[in-house]
Every structure is written in C-alpha cells, then in structure tokens.
Design a protein around this motif. Structure first.
Motif, PDB file in Angstrom:
ATOM      1  N   ARG A  21       0.917  -1.199   0.190  1.00  0.00           N
ATOM      2  CA  ARG A  21       0.011  -0.076   0.082  1.00  0.00           C
ATOM      3  C   ARG A  21       0.770   1.159  -0.011  1.00  0.00           C
ATOM      4  O   ARG A  21       0.201   2.380   0.113  1.00  0.00           O
ATOM      5  N   ALA A  24       3.292   6.181   2.647  1.00  0.00           N
ATOM      6  CA  ALA A  24       2.314   6.977   3.490  1.00  0.00           C
ATOM      7  C   ALA A  24       1.032   6.373   4.069  1.00  0.00           C
ATOM      8  O   ALA A  24       0.721   6.613   5.111  1.00  0.00           O
ATOM      9  N   TYR A 118      10.564   4.828  -6.856  1.00  0.00           N
ATOM     10  CA  TYR A 118      10.637   6.047  -8.020  1.00  0.00           C
ATOM     11  C   TYR A 118       9.362   6.938  -7.964  1.00  0.00           C
ATOM     12  O   TYR A 118       9.309   8.108  -8.348  1.00  0.00           O
ATOM     13  N   SER A 119       8.364   6.065  -7.648  1.00  0.00           N
ATOM     14  CA  SER A 119       7.019   6.844  -8.120  1.00  0.00           C
ATOM     15  C   SER A 119       6.656   7.678  -6.663  1.00  0.00           C
ATOM     16  O   SER A 119       5.623   8.738  -6.694  1.00  0.00           O
ATOM     17  N   GLN A 120       6.770   7.162  -5.404  1.00  0.00           N
ATOM     18  CA  GLN A 120       6.240   7.950  -4.346  1.00  0.00           C
ATOM     19  C   GLN A 120       6.953   9.134  -4.214  1.00  0.00           C
ATOM     20  O   GLN A 120       8.152   9.247  -4.583  1.00  0.00           O
ATOM     21  N   ALA A 121       6.628  10.071  -3.392  1.00  0.00           N
ATOM     22  CA  ALA A 121       7.322  11.244  -3.206  1.00  0.00           C
ATOM     23  C   ALA A 121       8.571  11.330  -2.602  1.00  0.00           C
ATOM     24  O   ALA A 121       9.380  12.192  -2.646  1.00  0.00           O
ATOM     25  N   GLY A 165      11.792   1.641 -16.962  1.00  0.00           N
ATOM     26  CA  GLY A 165      10.275   1.926 -16.847  1.00  0.00           C
ATOM     27  C   GLY A 165       9.441   0.677 -17.017  1.00  0.00           C
ATOM     28  O   GLY A 165       8.370   0.307 -16.218  1.00  0.00           O
ATOM     29  N   ILE A 168      10.031  -1.954 -14.153  1.00  0.00           N
ATOM     30  CA  ILE A 168       9.367  -1.568 -12.971  1.00  0.00           C
ATOM     31  C   ILE A 168       7.923  -1.352 -12.936  1.00  0.00           C
ATOM     32  O   ILE A 168       7.140  -1.863 -12.029  1.00  0.00           O
ATOM     33  N   PHE A 169       7.537  -0.806 -13.916  1.00  0.00           N
ATOM     34  CA  PHE A 169       6.211  -0.578 -14.148  1.00  0.00           C
ATOM     35  C   PHE A 169       5.247  -2.160 -14.202  1.00  0.00           C
ATOM     36  O   PHE A 169       4.137  -2.318 -13.545  1.00  0.00           O
TER      37      PHE A 169
END
Lengths: 217, 217
Positions: A21, A24, A118-121, A165, A168-169
């Motif tokens: 999940r 955060a 990579y994708s989370q802030a 990409g 990972i994607f």
DNA sequence: TGTACATCAGTGAACGCGCGTTCACTGATGTAC
DNA sequence: TGTACATCAGTGAACGCGCGTTCACTGATGTAC
C-alpha cells in the motif's frame, strides 16, 4: 524475546505492507500490531519511520549489489579485453535480481519497493538509494556503453530508462496485471515467465533504429 | 466569485499538486489555501476528496477519449477493410495524447496523473477509470490485434503493458530524468523530442521475436 | 561471593498535530403571487 | 411594484480521529571491585 527477533519481525512485516500500500498509507500502528510488537519499538530500534523505510531497502539492495558486483567481476574476467555483449549484460543483471529474493522475501515485494522508490514522493529515499547504490549502476551502464557503441550517449541513456520503466511498471503493478491476464487468457503468469517475455522485447528495444533527427524549424 | 471560478480554481490547483506529490501527500488544506478558496468548498462542490481526484482525471480523460474515438473513426474510414498498420495506430494514439493538453494543462501533469493512477494505492481510481474509459482502450487494442496477427493474444497484452510502462514511467518521472540528461549530455529535452525517441523503440519492442518457450519441468 | 551500578531491549500512556468532514450560518440572486 | 420565500455559492469554526514521536519507566543481563 531477543533483539534480532523484534527487529526482523518489524522489517518482515513492514516490507510486505509497504509493498502492498505504499509508505504514507502504512502506519506504524498497522506494522507493529501485525508484527505483534510494541508501537514504540520502531522508534526505539530504527529512530524514525524514514529510517525504517531505508532499512527495508537495504535488506534487499545490500545483497543485490554484492551479488551484482561479483557477477560483473566474473564477466569481466571471462571476457578480458573483449566487449561483453548486450544480451549477456542484461541476462546477468536479471539473474542477480532474481537471486536476491531466494535469500530474502519475494521478488514481487522487491519490485514493488523499487517501483515505489521511484513513484512515491519520498525524496529522501531516492537520495539514499543514489548515494548508497549509485556506483554499481554506474559500472553497469559503462559496460552497456561498450556493448552499444553505435548508440549516441543520450540515446542510450533514454533507452535504458525506457527499459527501466518497462520492468518496474510491469513488475510493480504485477498483481493487477496478472489478474487481468489470468481472467482473459487463462494463463497463470509467474515472475520468471514475465522475465522470459521481457528479454526479447528489451533487446529489440535497445537495438531499435535511431530516431529520425528532430525537424528543423 | 462565480461558481465556475471556484470550481476550476480548485481543479487547476489540485491537479498540479497531485501530480507533484501524489494524492495522500496532498491535503485539502494545501489545495484550498493555494487556490485561495475556503476549505469547505471542496466538500461543498465535490462531496469528498475521492470525488475531487476523479474530477481531476475526468477533465483530462473526457477530451482525450472524444478526440481518440474521432481519430480512430477517421482511420477506419480511410483504411476501410484494410488493416491499419501498427505504426499508424501508435502514431494516432500519440497525437491524441499530445493534443489534449493544448486545451488543458501541461502534458507532464497529465502523464504524472496517469502514472499515479497506476502506482498509488487508490483502488477506487483504477475502478473509476476502467468503468468510464475502458471502452476506448478496448477499441484500440482490438485494432492493434488486427495489426499484429503474428502475436499470441497473451504476448500482445504483455507487450502493450510493457510499452505503457515505458511511456508512463518516462514521462511521469520526466523532471528528474531531464535534469540528469541536461547535466550529462547538455541536451534540453522536450516532451515532443522524447516521443520522437520513443517511436522506434516502441515499434521494435512490439515486433520483437517471440520469447523462447517456457522450460519444461 | 556479594553488592552496586551500567547497559539495554522493550513498554504503556500520553503528547501535539494535521487530517477530512460536518454544520449552522450568511448574503446574494431568482421566483411566485 | 412590493413582499415572502427558495435556492445556492460560499464561509468560519469546530468535530473526532489516526498519525509519528516522546518519555518515564521496568526488568533482565552484564561488569567492576
């Protein structure tokens, strides 16, 4: 309860929940209650949630970098002054990635974590990974450069990231994609199966013809 | 202050902030204070944060699906009973994506949002997008099927998602990658430039040789 | 061998904070008769 | 034309909740003399 037990219970639980999940969306209360450990134990052992996240990554990336460096050592010894072919380099990287979870948790969790990085802030996480593990990737890309001398440097840079990409994607969204694939095509897809499918795609992509030059204006 | 003004101010601000830091990391207080709008206005106009997120997506996806459907209509009229080549299909999709931000915000924001839709935990969002916009993608993949008859269905499914990953990962992490590329290769990369680089890579990837059959056990 | 002290893993309860949401309210505009 | 009412965008303050972190404390084990 010995120290190691509490610490690894926290890490084992945290990595699964983070992968499911995100950072955060996973509270320390969820982690500690699932791990049947006191809430304050996370801050006692790790200092903060940030450090816990980094510790979760280290447990995968430390063995990975060790193995990957060793594998590249062997390759360079075997090929001597000759150029190592692209397929061999990609194959070696794939094998190093696949070997890690054998001694830890599932590959899926590892991939989801990389995708999240990579994708989370979480800027702190990207910085941490770059500082701790940047050198092994620099070594790898230098070998890829030698294997693809026909590619301009910028083009190679972009293509490597295109392929990063892809991997990972695909692997980080694996569960959702797998459900669709299973429903529509009746195939149960394993991670190893996906890597088998990825190989020719990645090789072809790296060796695609150069793009048309940018239009003059 | 007319209604439209408040509503669009919220949407304009929200889409930028969501794209920058994700959904969970963007609070309604941040959005409303940046938009210089009352905190309660979001719940008044949209009902909840969830609905605001969906509204942000609709503002991009509604014009996109309209344009894309129209473009596919034209293609099918032009080609009649002939098969539309893969390159033309990909080109058409790229053009439809590129046209949307012209009437809305930046392409970068659009791509970041798509990346988030896949990577963030928000299950409600994936369901919403699938329900509202699934049909246009089904139409597109059927045309791709006709253009690539040599690919088994499952293989085509995976390759399309590999390429989706390439595009979303690259364009959604664009800022970071662009900084590196600019520093290392002195090139300033535009989104259009990236799409020019992506074209041969995607075409080659889709047409890669089939993978070796899975090893018997 | 016995005592005093230090170390350290772990605990239970509380802290302050920021969050999404709710609610009673205002004030402008439109509508009915 | 004037009055009573309805509608609706927007507001200010508060609600309850879950969060990461802190803190004083316990109890077991190790160390010094």
């Amino acid at each position: 309860m010995a120290q190691t037990d509490t610490v690894t219970r926290i890490l084992d639980t945290a990595e699964v929940l983070f992968a499911e999940r995100g950072f955060a969306e996973t509270s320390l209360r969820t982690i500690t209650s699932k791990a049947r450990v006191n809430l304050a134990a996370v801050n006692y052992h790790f200092g903060s949630k940030k450090s816990l996240i980094q510790a979760v990554f280290s447990r995968y990336l430390d063995p990975f970098t060790t193995r990957f460096h060793r594998a590249l050592d062997e390759l360079q010894a075997r090929y001597g002054d000759e150029v190592i072919p692209l397929e061999v380099l990609l194959e070696t990287m794939a094998r190093s990635v696949l070997e890690v979870p054998a001694e830890r948790n599932s590959l899926k969790v590892f991939m989801r974590l990389l995708g999240l990085a990579y994708s989370q802030a979480q800027g702190h996480l990207r910085r941490y990974i770059q500082e701790e593990y940047g050198s092994v990737f620099a070594r790898f890309t230098e070998l890829v450069r030698q294997a693809t001398p026909e590619l301009p440097d910028a083009e190679r840079f972009w293509r490597l990231h295109f392929m990063l990409g892809t991997v990972i994607f695909t692997l980080s969204g694996l569960d959702a994609l797998r459900d669709i694939a299973e429903k529509d095509y009746g195939e149960h897809v394993t991670v190893r199966d996906l890597i088998r499918r990825l190989r020719p795609v990645v090789v072809s992509a790296m060796q695609a013809p150069l793009p048309a030059p940018p239009p003059r204006e």
